[in-house]
Design a protein around this motif. Structure first.
Motif, PDB file in Angstrom:
ATOM      1  N   LEU A   1       0.850  -1.183   0.000  1.00  0.00           N
ATOM      2  CA  LEU A   1       0.000   0.000   0.000  1.00  0.00           C
ATOM      3  C   LEU A   1       0.889   1.237   0.000  1.00  0.00           C
ATOM      4  CD1 LEU A   1      -2.975   0.967   0.177  1.00  0.00           C
ATOM      5  CD2 LEU A   1      -2.637   1.131   2.646  1.00  0.00           C
ATOM      6  N   SER A   2       0.706   2.095  -0.986  1.00  0.00           N
ATOM      7  CA  SER A   2       1.570   3.269  -1.116  1.00  0.00           C
ATOM      8  C   SER A   2       1.042   4.405  -0.245  1.00  0.00           C
ATOM      9  CB  SER A   2       1.642   3.715  -2.571  1.00  0.00           C
ATOM     10  OG  SER A   2       0.357   4.039  -3.063  1.00  0.00           O
ATOM     11  N   VAL A   3       1.931   5.061   0.434  1.00  0.00           N
ATOM     12  CA  VAL A   3       1.622   6.258   1.228  1.00  0.00           C
ATOM     13  C   VAL A   3       2.547   7.358   0.734  1.00  0.00           C
ATOM     14  CG1 VAL A   3       1.504   7.278   3.513  1.00  0.00           C
ATOM     15  CG2 VAL A   3       0.944   4.861   3.202  1.00  0.00           C
ATOM     16  N   GLY A   4       1.969   8.331   0.041  1.00  0.00           N
ATOM     17  CA  GLY A   4       2.810   9.356  -0.561  1.00  0.00           C
ATOM     18  C   GLY A   4       3.372   8.843  -1.866  1.00  0.00           C
ATOM     19  N   ALA A   5       4.686   8.627  -1.937  1.00  0.00           N
ATOM     20  CA  ALA A   5       5.311   8.108  -3.151  1.00  0.00           C
ATOM     21  C   ALA A   5       4.866   6.676  -3.407  1.00  0.00           C
ATOM     22  CB  ALA A   5       6.834   8.174  -3.021  1.00  0.00           C
ATOM     23  N   GLU A   6       4.698   6.339  -4.676  1.00  0.00           N
ATOM     24  CA  GLU A   6       4.242   4.998  -5.033  1.00  0.00           C
ATOM     25  C   GLU A   6       5.293   3.963  -4.670  1.00  0.00           C
ATOM     26  OE1 GLU A   6       2.590   2.535  -8.938  1.00  0.00           O
ATOM     27  OE2 GLU A   6       3.108   4.662  -9.077  1.00  0.00           O
ATOM     28  N   ALA A   7       4.861   2.921  -3.989  1.00  0.00           N
ATOM     29  CA  ALA A   7       5.790   1.865  -3.575  1.00  0.00           C
ATOM     30  C   ALA A   7       6.048   0.922  -4.736  1.00  0.00           C
ATOM     31  CB  ALA A   7       5.208   1.101  -2.394  1.00  0.00           C
ATOM     32  N   SER A   8       7.273   0.471  -4.858  1.00  0.00           N
ATOM     33  CA  SER A   8       7.632  -0.463  -5.926  1.00  0.00           C
ATOM     34  C   SER A   8       7.079  -1.845  -5.612  1.00  0.00           C
ATOM     35  CB  SER A   8       9.154  -0.536  -6.080  1.00  0.00           C
ATOM     36  OG  SER A   8       9.692   0.725  -6.411  1.00  0.00           O
ATOM     37  N   PRO A   9       6.559  -2.551  -6.620  1.00  0.00           N
ATOM     38  CA  PRO A   9       6.057  -3.903  -6.374  1.00  0.00           C
ATOM     39  C   PRO A   9       7.182  -4.876  -6.061  1.00  0.00           C
ATOM     40  CG  PRO A   9       6.025  -3.408  -8.721  1.00  0.00           C
ATOM     41  CD  PRO A   9       6.390  -2.139  -8.023  1.00  0.00           C
ATOM     42  N   LEU A  10       6.855  -5.884  -5.289  1.00  0.00           N
ATOM     43  CA  LEU A  10       7.794  -6.964  -4.992  1.00  0.00           C
ATOM     44  C   LEU A  10       7.508  -8.109  -5.950  1.00  0.00           C
ATOM     45  CD1 LEU A  10       7.439  -6.866  -1.099  1.00  0.00           C
ATOM     46  CD2 LEU A  10       9.179  -5.735  -2.497  1.00  0.00           C
ATOM     47  N   LEU A  11       8.525  -8.568  -6.650  1.00  0.00           N
ATOM     48  CA  LEU A  11       8.345  -9.576  -7.688  1.00  0.00           C
ATOM     49  C   LEU A  11       9.113 -10.838  -7.336  1.00  0.00           C
ATOM     50  CD1 LEU A  11       8.863  -7.272 -10.810  1.00  0.00           C
ATOM     51  CD2 LEU A  11       6.706  -7.829  -9.662  1.00  0.00           C
ATOM     52  N   ALA A  12       8.547 -11.985  -7.720  1.00  0.00           N
ATOM     53  CA  ALA A  12       9.233 -13.258  -7.482  1.00  0.00           C
ATOM     54  C   ALA A  12       8.685 -14.301  -8.448  1.00  0.00           C
ATOM     55  CB  ALA A  12       9.042 -13.726  -6.039  1.00  0.00           C
ATOM     56  N   ARG A  13       9.436 -15.359  -8.609  1.00  0.00           N
ATOM     57  CA  ARG A  13       8.997 -16.518  -9.396  1.00  0.00           C
ATOM     58  C   ARG A  13       9.249 -17.756  -8.557  1.00  0.00           C
ATOM     59  NH1 ARG A  13      11.047 -15.881 -15.666  1.00  0.00           N
ATOM     60  NH2 ARG A  13      10.047 -13.864 -16.105  1.00  0.00           N
ATOM     61  N   GLY A  14       8.358 -18.709  -8.687  1.00  0.00           N
ATOM     62  CA  GLY A  14       8.548 -19.934  -7.931  1.00  0.00           C
ATOM     63  C   GLY A  14       7.568 -21.008  -8.331  1.00  0.00           C
ATOM     64  N   HIS A  15       7.803 -22.187  -7.824  1.00  0.00           N
ATOM     65  CA  HIS A  15       6.965 -23.344  -8.130  1.00  0.00           C
ATOM     66  C   HIS A  15       5.741 -23.421  -7.215  1.00  0.00           C
ATOM     67  CE1 HIS A  15       5.902 -27.413  -9.330  1.00  0.00           C
ATOM     68  NE2 HIS A  15       5.962 -27.807  -8.065  1.00  0.00           N
ATOM     69  N   ARG A  16       5.880 -22.889  -5.988  1.00  0.00           N
ATOM     70  CA  ARG A  16       4.798 -23.002  -5.005  1.00  0.00           C
ATOM     71  C   ARG A  16       4.642 -21.664  -4.282  1.00  0.00           C
ATOM     72  NH1 ARG A  16       6.842 -26.679  -2.702  1.00  0.00           N
ATOM     73  NH2 ARG A  16       7.759 -25.692  -0.880  1.00  0.00           N
ATOM     74  N   VAL A  17       3.391 -21.214  -4.145  1.00  0.00           N
ATOM     75  CA  VAL A  17       3.087 -19.931  -3.517  1.00  0.00           C
ATOM     76  C   VAL A  17       2.073 -20.168  -2.407  1.00  0.00           C
ATOM     77  CG1 VAL A  17       2.226 -17.580  -3.854  1.00  0.00           C
ATOM     78  CG2 VAL A  17       3.461 -18.740  -5.707  1.00  0.00           C
ATOM     79  N   THR A  18       2.393 -19.668  -1.197  1.00  0.00           N
ATOM     80  CA  THR A  18       1.488 -19.785  -0.055  1.00  0.00           C
ATOM     81  C   THR A  18       1.153 -18.397   0.458  1.00  0.00           C
ATOM     82  OG1 THR A  18       2.388 -21.939   0.610  1.00  0.00           O
ATOM     83  CG2 THR A  18       1.184 -20.692   2.281  1.00  0.00           C
ATOM     84  N   VAL A  19      -0.150 -18.149   0.636  1.00  0.00           N
ATOM     85  CA  VAL A  19      -0.624 -16.889   1.207  1.00  0.00           C
ATOM     86  C   VAL A  19      -1.374 -17.224   2.488  1.00  0.00           C
ATOM     87  CG1 VAL A  19      -2.036 -14.830   0.857  1.00  0.00           C
ATOM     88  CG2 VAL A  19      -0.824 -15.858  -1.081  1.00  0.00           C
ATOM     89  N   SER A  20      -1.059 -16.506   3.570  1.00  0.00           N
ATOM     90  CA  SER A  20      -1.709 -16.766   4.849  1.00  0.00           C
ATOM     91  C   SER A  20      -1.890 -15.467   5.605  1.00  0.00           C
ATOM     92  CB  SER A  20      -0.892 -17.759   5.686  1.00  0.00           C
ATOM     93  OG  SER A  20       0.418 -17.258   5.916  1.00  0.00           O
ATOM     94  N   GLY A  21      -2.806 -15.494   6.605  1.00  0.00           N
ATOM     95  CA  GLY A  21      -3.091 -14.319   7.412  1.00  0.00           C
ATOM     96  C   GLY A  21      -4.555 -14.274   7.788  1.00  0.00           C
ATOM     97  N   PRO A  22      -5.058 -13.083   8.132  1.00  0.00           N
ATOM     98  CA  PRO A  22      -6.487 -12.956   8.447  1.00  0.00           C
ATOM     99  C   PRO A  22      -7.340 -13.355   7.237  1.00  0.00           C
ATOM    100  CG  PRO A  22      -5.281 -10.993   9.118  1.00  0.00           C
ATOM    101  CD  PRO A  22      -4.339 -11.819   8.310  1.00  0.00           C
ATOM    102  N   ASP A  23      -8.626 -13.622   7.492  1.00  0.00           N
ATOM    103  CA  ASP A  23      -9.520 -14.056   6.421  1.00  0.00           C
ATOM    104  C   ASP A  23      -9.373 -13.173   5.185  1.00  0.00           C
ATOM    105  OD1 ASP A  23     -10.436 -16.008   8.047  1.00  0.00           O
ATOM    106  OD2 ASP A  23     -12.365 -15.086   8.506  1.00  0.00           O
ATOM    107  N   PHE A  24      -9.204 -13.817   4.031  1.00  0.00           N
ATOM    108  CA  PHE A  24      -9.114 -13.068   2.782  1.00  0.00           C
ATOM    109  C   PHE A  24      -9.872 -13.812   1.687  1.00  0.00           C
ATOM    110  CE2 PHE A  24      -5.453 -15.929   2.769  1.00  0.00           C
ATOM    111  CZ  PHE A  24      -5.417 -16.420   1.470  1.00  0.00           C
ATOM    112  N   ARG A  25     -10.349 -13.032   0.741  1.00  0.00           N
ATOM    113  CA  ARG A  25     -10.990 -13.572  -0.451  1.00  0.00           C
ATOM    114  C   ARG A  25     -10.072 -13.346  -1.644  1.00  0.00           C
ATOM    115  NH1 ARG A  25     -16.420 -14.754   0.090  1.00  0.00           N
ATOM    116  NH2 ARG A  25     -17.396 -14.018   2.033  1.00  0.00           N
ATOM    117  N   TYR A  26     -10.238 -14.187  -2.650  1.00  0.00           N
ATOM    118  CA  TYR A  26      -9.435 -14.018  -3.855  1.00  0.00           C
ATOM    119  C   TYR A  26     -10.289 -14.344  -5.075  1.00  0.00           C
ATOM    120  CZ  TYR A  26      -8.916 -19.125  -3.483  1.00  0.00           C
ATOM    121  OH  TYR A  26      -9.158 -20.473  -3.380  1.00  0.00           O
ATOM    122  N   ARG A  27      -9.911 -13.759  -6.200  1.00  0.00           N
ATOM    123  CA  ARG A  27     -10.583 -14.060  -7.464  1.00  0.00           C
ATOM    124  C   ARG A  27      -9.658 -14.907  -8.307  1.00  0.00           C
ATOM    125  NH1 ARG A  27     -14.922 -13.141 -10.045  1.00  0.00           N
ATOM    126  NH2 ARG A  27     -15.649 -11.687  -8.449  1.00  0.00           N
TER     127      ARG A  27
END
Length: 277
Positions: A223-249
């Motif tokens: 989330l950018s505050v003021g100046a736009e934050a650069s995106p974080l990029l990565a490549r991989g075989h397996r991706v895990t997302v965790s944390g508070p309840d979230f929805r995804y499309r």
């Protein structure tokens, strides 16, 4: 005309654009021996595909019907041995186009007959769900193919009547309190067990797309505050997302809420017939 095709026409495609469905069937039947199935619901759609025998399946429909067909074949562990074709017809077509399927009905039908099978990577999550194009967190609503309040597949005369009523009947002013903006998600994103971002950083969006050679492309936008934050990029075989309840499309559907989900790239899992070149 030695090859035989099983043409499964999604009911939403028949309701939204019957003329394109007719054109697609005419082109396909002129170039190959075809058996046409007109399922009325998901159960009949499933039955038609599972009883295809040696016929090559062709789906006439939008992204939802394409994902439904791929998911069914994946669950039955028949995806690796099946060359699937699609003629995009309906309200949601972005996934099919992103995979290289021609947008025009005639061009897509000709690709079914004259194209070649290409093996594409897909994402498979830990609940056996399949993602063909991309997944995004948080979920972003799809752009509607029709006006507000009009169901997909609404008949043109119904849409005309609705527009006339809106013109003739003055709208009553309503005071509606604005909904509070949702808090930015704070999620841990891990790529091949390496933490890309942790829970302390509020995020604007996370996107994951299957790439090539068994690797997914991951983009995390803080989330950018003021100046736009650069995106974080990565490549991989397996991706895990965790944390508070979230929805995804994922493709054309919304999923969740969940607190943890892992997606793994299945290299070359989908055989899709696409134009030469």
């Amino acid at each position: 005309m030695s090859e035989q095709l099983l043409v499964v026409v999604d009911p939403v495609a028949r309701r939204t654009d019957g003329e394109s469905v007719r054109i697609a069937k005419d082109v396909l039947s002129a170039g190959a021996a075809t058996k046409v199935c007109l399922p009325e619901d998901a159960e009949e759609f499933t039955r038609a595909l599972t009883r295809r025998g040696s016929r090559r399946p062709v789906v006439i429909g939008d992204d939802r019907s394409l994902v439904r067909a791929v998911s069914l074949l994946h669950r039955r562990r028949e995806l690796s041995g099946c060359a699937l074709s699609v003629v995009p017809v309906g309200p949601c077509l972005s996934v099919a186009r992103s995979l290289g399927v021609p947008a025009g009905t005639v061009a897509a039908a000709r690709a079914v007959l004259e194209g070649r099978e290409r093996r594409l990577d897909v994402l498979v999550d830990d609940s056996d769900g399949v993602v063909l194009g991309a997944l995004r967190i948080p979920s972003v609503p799809l752009t509607p193919a029709y006006g507000p309040g009009e169901p997909a597949g609404a008949h043109p005369w119904l849409r005309t009547c609705q527009s006339l009523v809106r013109i003739l009947v003055p709208a009553r002013p309503q005071r509606v309190a604005p909904a509070p903006a949702p808090a930015p998600p704070r999620l841990r994103v891990e790529v091949d067990d390496e933490t890309l971002v942790d829970l302390g950083l509020p995020l604007e969006a996370v996107s994951v797309t299957p790439g090539a050679a068994g690797l997914a492309h991951v983009e995390v936008r803080p989330l950018s505050v003021g100046a736009e934050a650069s995106p974080l990029l990565a490549r991989g075989h397996r991706v895990t997302v965790s944390g508070p309840d979230f929805r995804y499309r994922a493709d054309a559907t919304e999923a969740g809420p969940v607190r943890r989900r892992t997606w793994t790239v299945w290299e070359g899992a989908l055989g899709l017939v696409l134009p030469e070149g």
